[in-house]
Write a protein that holds these residues in place. Structure first.
Motif, PDB file in Angstrom:
ATOM      1  N   GLY A  90       0.837  -1.209   0.000  1.00 38.82           N
ATOM      2  CA  GLY A  90       0.000   0.000   0.000  1.00 38.82           C
ATOM      3  C   GLY A  90       0.859   1.241   0.000  1.00 38.82           C
ATOM      4  N   ALA A  91       1.958   1.172  -0.766  1.00 39.31           N
ATOM      5  CA  ALA A  91       2.962   2.249  -0.721  1.00 39.31           C
ATOM      6  C   ALA A  91       2.756   3.320  -1.787  1.00 39.31           C
ATOM      7  N   SER A 142       0.322   5.518  -2.015  1.00 36.34           N
ATOM      8  CA  SER A 142      -0.258   6.772  -1.542  1.00 36.34           C
ATOM      9  C   SER A 142      -0.371   6.769  -0.018  1.00 36.34           C
ATOM     10  N   ILE A 152      -0.460   6.749   3.886  1.00 37.09           N
ATOM     11  CA  ILE A 152       0.453   6.350   4.970  1.00 37.09           C
ATOM     12  C   ILE A 152       1.626   5.528   4.424  1.00 37.09           C
ATOM     13  N   GLY A 153       1.344   4.609   3.494  1.00 36.40           N
ATOM     14  CA  GLY A 153       2.392   3.735   2.955  1.00 36.40           C
ATOM     15  C   GLY A 153       3.463   4.509   2.207  1.00 36.40           C
ATOM     16  N   ARG A 204      -0.718  -1.551  -6.473  1.00 34.83           N
ATOM     17  CA  ARG A 204      -1.085  -1.893  -7.855  1.00 34.83           C
ATOM     18  C   ARG A 204      -0.708  -0.785  -8.826  1.00 34.83           C
ATOM     19  N   GLY A 239       2.345  -4.909  -7.317  1.00 35.73           N
ATOM     20  CA  GLY A 239       1.617  -6.155  -7.100  1.00 35.73           C
ATOM     21  C   GLY A 239       0.288  -5.908  -6.424  1.00 35.73           C
ATOM     22  N   ALA A 287      -1.498  -2.305   2.986  1.00 32.73           N
ATOM     23  CA  ALA A 287      -2.498  -2.144   1.914  1.00 32.73           C
ATOM     24  C   ALA A 287      -3.900  -2.350   2.471  1.00 32.73           C
ATOM     25  N   ILE A 321      -8.361  -0.889   2.105  1.00 33.26           N
ATOM     26  CA  ILE A 321      -9.375   0.001   1.524  1.00 33.26           C
ATOM     27  C   ILE A 321     -10.415   0.318   2.586  1.00 33.26           C
ATOM     28  N   ARG A 336     -15.408  -7.170  -0.841  1.00 34.81           N
ATOM     29  CA  ARG A 336     -14.191  -6.472  -1.280  1.00 34.81           C
ATOM     30  C   ARG A 336     -13.308  -6.114  -0.069  1.00 34.81           C
ATOM     31  N   VAL A 389      -9.489  -7.582   0.399  1.00 33.94           N
ATOM     32  CA  VAL A 389      -8.263  -6.761   0.402  1.00 33.94           C
ATOM     33  C   VAL A 389      -7.665  -6.688   1.814  1.00 33.94           C
ATOM     34  N   PRO A 437      -3.775   3.234  13.611  1.00 34.68           N
ATOM     35  CA  PRO A 437      -3.880   4.687  13.486  1.00 34.68           C
ATOM     36  C   PRO A 437      -5.291   5.177  13.782  1.00 34.68           C
ATOM     37  N   VAL A 450      -6.067   9.806   9.772  1.00 32.66           N
ATOM     38  CA  VAL A 450      -4.874  10.317   9.094  1.00 32.66           C
ATOM     39  C   VAL A 450      -5.336  10.912   7.771  1.00 32.66           C
ATOM     40  N   THR A 473      -5.421  11.300   4.237  1.00 29.87           N
ATOM     41  CA  THR A 473      -4.946  10.569   3.039  1.00 29.87           C
ATOM     42  C   THR A 473      -6.100  10.562   2.035  1.00 29.87           C
ATOM     43  N   PRO A 474      -5.870  10.075   0.814  1.00 27.63           N
ATOM     44  CA  PRO A 474      -6.982   9.965  -0.135  1.00 27.63           C
ATOM     45  C   PRO A 474      -8.147   9.145   0.425  1.00 27.63           C
TER      46      PRO A 474
HETATM   47  N1  LIG Z   1      -6.184   7.204   6.793  1.00 30.19           N
HETATM   48  C1  LIG Z   1      -6.672   6.820   7.977  1.00 30.19           C
HETATM   49  O1  LIG Z   1      -7.290   7.629   8.702  1.00 30.19           O
HETATM   50  C2  LIG Z   1      -6.444   5.416   8.478  1.00 30.19           C
HETATM   51  C3  LIG Z   1      -6.785   5.140   9.804  1.00 30.19           C
HETATM   52  C4  LIG Z   1      -6.594   3.852  10.275  1.00 30.19           C
HETATM   53  C5  LIG Z   1      -6.056   2.865   9.478  1.00 30.19           C
HETATM   54  N2  LIG Z   1      -5.725   3.174   8.180  1.00 30.19           N
HETATM   55  C6  LIG Z   1      -5.182   2.100   7.368  1.00 30.19           C
HETATM   56  O2  LIG Z   1      -3.946   2.512   6.824  1.00 30.19           O
HETATM   57  C7  LIG Z   1      -3.722   1.816   5.588  1.00 30.19           C
HETATM   58  C8  LIG Z   1      -3.362   2.826   4.508  1.00 30.19           C
HETATM   59  O3  LIG Z   1      -4.476   3.668   4.321  1.00 30.19           O
HETATM   60  P1  LIG Z   1      -4.359   5.154   3.735  1.00 30.19           P
HETATM   61  O4  LIG Z   1      -5.231   5.994   4.568  1.00 30.19           O
HETATM   62  O5  LIG Z   1      -2.944   5.522   3.529  1.00 30.19           O
HETATM   63  O6  LIG Z   1      -5.152   4.950   2.359  1.00 30.19           O
HETATM   64  P2  LIG Z   1      -4.739   5.206   0.839  1.00 30.19           P
HETATM   65  O7  LIG Z   1      -4.039   6.503   0.699  1.00 30.19           O
HETATM   66  O8  LIG Z   1      -6.000   4.981   0.083  1.00 30.19           O
HETATM   67  O9  LIG Z   1      -3.707   4.044   0.555  1.00 30.19           O
HETATM   68  C9  LIG Z   1      -4.107   2.712   0.428  1.00 30.19           C
HETATM   69  C10 LIG Z   1      -2.982   1.958  -0.229  1.00 30.19           C
HETATM   70  O10 LIG Z   1      -3.353   0.579  -0.329  1.00 30.19           O
HETATM   71  C11 LIG Z   1      -3.077   0.157  -1.671  1.00 30.19           C
HETATM   72  N3  LIG Z   1      -3.946  -0.953  -2.048  1.00 30.19           N
HETATM   73  C12 LIG Z   1      -5.295  -1.006  -2.043  1.00 30.19           C
HETATM   74  N4  LIG Z   1      -5.705  -2.182  -2.506  1.00 30.19           N
HETATM   75  C13 LIG Z   1      -4.596  -2.890  -2.812  1.00 30.19           C
HETATM   76  C14 LIG Z   1      -4.364  -4.183  -3.339  1.00 30.19           C
HETATM   77  N5  LIG Z   1      -5.364  -5.009  -3.654  1.00 30.19           N
HETATM   78  N6  LIG Z   1      -3.088  -4.587  -3.526  1.00 30.19           N
HETATM   79  C15 LIG Z   1      -2.056  -3.760  -3.243  1.00 30.19           C
HETATM   80  N7  LIG Z   1      -2.203  -2.544  -2.726  1.00 30.19           N
HETATM   81  C16 LIG Z   1      -3.464  -2.110  -2.526  1.00 30.19           C
HETATM   82  C17 LIG Z   1      -3.312   1.401  -2.524  1.00 30.19           C
HETATM   83  O11 LIG Z   1      -2.564   1.336  -3.728  1.00 30.19           O
HETATM   84  P3  LIG Z   1      -3.089   0.912  -5.163  1.00 30.19           P
HETATM   85  O12 LIG Z   1      -4.474   1.466  -5.318  1.00 30.19           O
HETATM   86  O13 LIG Z   1      -2.061   1.512  -6.077  1.00 30.19           O
HETATM   87  O14 LIG Z   1      -3.056  -0.571  -5.171  1.00 30.19           O
HETATM   88  C18 LIG Z   1      -2.692   2.460  -1.623  1.00 30.19           C
HETATM   89  O15 LIG Z   1      -1.299   2.523  -1.807  1.00 30.19           O
HETATM   90  C19 LIG Z   1      -5.006   1.040   5.289  1.00 30.19           C
HETATM   91  O16 LIG Z   1      -4.862  -0.296   5.714  1.00 30.19           O
HETATM   92  C20 LIG Z   1      -6.041   1.749   6.153  1.00 30.19           C
HETATM   93  O17 LIG Z   1      -7.113   0.917   6.498  1.00 30.19           O
HETATM   94  C21 LIG Z   1      -5.904   4.420   7.656  1.00 30.19           C
END
Ligand SMILES: NC(=O)c1ccc[n+]([C@@H]2O[C@H](COP(=O)([O-])OP(=O)(O)OC[C@H]3O[C@@H](n4cnc5c(N)ncnc54)[C@H](OP(=O)(O)O)[C@@H]3O)[C@@H](O)[C@H]2O)c1
Length: 254
Positions: free
Chosen positions: A15-16, A18, A20-21, A40, A60, A89, A91, A107, A111, A183, A186, A188-189
């Motif tokens: 999940g790198a 966008s 947090i990753g 991906r 991947g 990674a 959603i 879904r 994921v 977390p 945060v 993020t998108p």
């Molecule tokens: N933002 C928050 O407030 C928050 C709070 C608690 C926990 N989290 C967790 O933190 C993690 C990152 O979230 P984020 O907020 O940084 O969201 P984000 O910006 O939407 O990033 C999600 C990442 O996961 C990747 N991803 C999604 N489906 C995938 C798949 N099938 N295979 C490989 N990569 C996949 C996306 O890349 P591609 O689309 O390019 O594959 C993207 O890099 C998630 O697990 C989320 O649940 C976020």
């Protein structure tokens, strides 16, 4: 940096592309780690890898079990043994009742839960054979207890807590360590789509620093921001009926 090896330690982050990753990839690369970045979106990964010397793109899809096994083998071979894996990674698909869209659940499970299992399947035996390695699983404070619109997302994050904590007990004797990351909000998108207030929200860069610090200290549970996480854990100690009335009432749109 935690490794005593001559080579810089290698970290794999899913999940790198966008949020947090991506921020964590930059943070750990700046701290001297060699980073294997997976998602991906090849173009976003390519830009990330071009902008930072220590970051290497390994595109991947985590829902592809065989693909994850091949990818891990390639990272291990090209960059050296994976010292730390951050399974991030995920959603966030909010539920919207009374309509019940089972596809949102399918879904989310595929994921957030299945994708994590697909990464663990090759990683656990690999690290166990070396008697070394840390696997960090990104859950969420939404995994502590039910929250509105989170029936699908929260279920996956709660399951990840149970999975990770159980796994930690089972793999400790093989020298493999597990960290759970929870977390709060945060920016993020994924959260940009939210229309409700997000208390104590922090930037992805801030989240990345907190995760990197926790990993370097070898923490089993990395949760932030502290006050929000503490508050949620505290109200989760309430009798369940009181908890649901309190959280449901506080977040009610009526
Ligand atoms: N933002 C928050 O407030 C928050 C709070 C608690 C926990 N989290 C967790 O933190 C993690 C990152 O979230 P984020 O907020 O940084 O969201 P984000 O910006 O939407 O990033 C999600 C990442 O996961 C990747 N991803 C999604 N489906 C995938 C798949 N099938 N295979 C490989 N990569 C996949 C996306 O890349 P591609 O689309 O390019 O594959 C993207 O890099 C998630 O697990 C989320 O649940 C976020």
């Amino acid at each position: 940096m935690t490794s005593e090896a001559t080579n810089p330690p290698c970290v794999w982050i899913t999940g790198a592309s966008s949020g947090i990753g991506a921020a964590l990839s930059r943070e750990l690369a700046a701290r001297g780690y060699v980073v294997a970045a997976t998602a991906r979106n090849e173009s976003a990964l390519g830009k990330l890898a071009e902008s930072v010397t220590n970051i290497h793109a390994f595109a991947g899809d985590t829902t592809d079990r065989a693909g994850m096994a091949t990818l891990i083998e390639a990272i291990d071979c090209e960059l050296g043994p994976i010292d730390i894996a951050v399974l991030n990674a995920g959603i966030y698909l909010p539920t919207n009742f009374p309509e019940f869209d089972a596809a949102i659940f399918d879904r989310s499970f595929a994921v957030n839960l299945g994708g994590t299992v697909n990464c663990l399947a090759p990683l656990v035996p690999l690290m166990s054979a070396r008697r070394a390695g840390r696997i960090a699983i990104v859950s969420s404070v939404a995994g502590y207890g039910g929250l509105p619109t989170s029936a699908a997302y929260g279920a996956t994050k709660a399951a990840l807590f149970n999975l990770g904590e159980s796994l930690a007990m089972d793999v400790a004797e093989y020298g493999v360590k597990i960290s759970m990351i929870a977390p709060g909000f945060v920016k993020t998108p994924a959260t940009d789509v939210n229309t409700f207030p997000m208390p104590f929200i922090i930037s992805a860069e801030d989240a990345a620093r907190r995760i990197a610090n926790g990993l370097e200290k070898g923490q089993a549970h990395i949760s932030f921001p502290k006050r929000f996480s503490f508050l949620l854990r505290l109200i989760n100690l309430l009798p369940r009926g009181v908890y649901t009335r309190l959280v449901g009432g506080a977040t009610s749109r009526n």
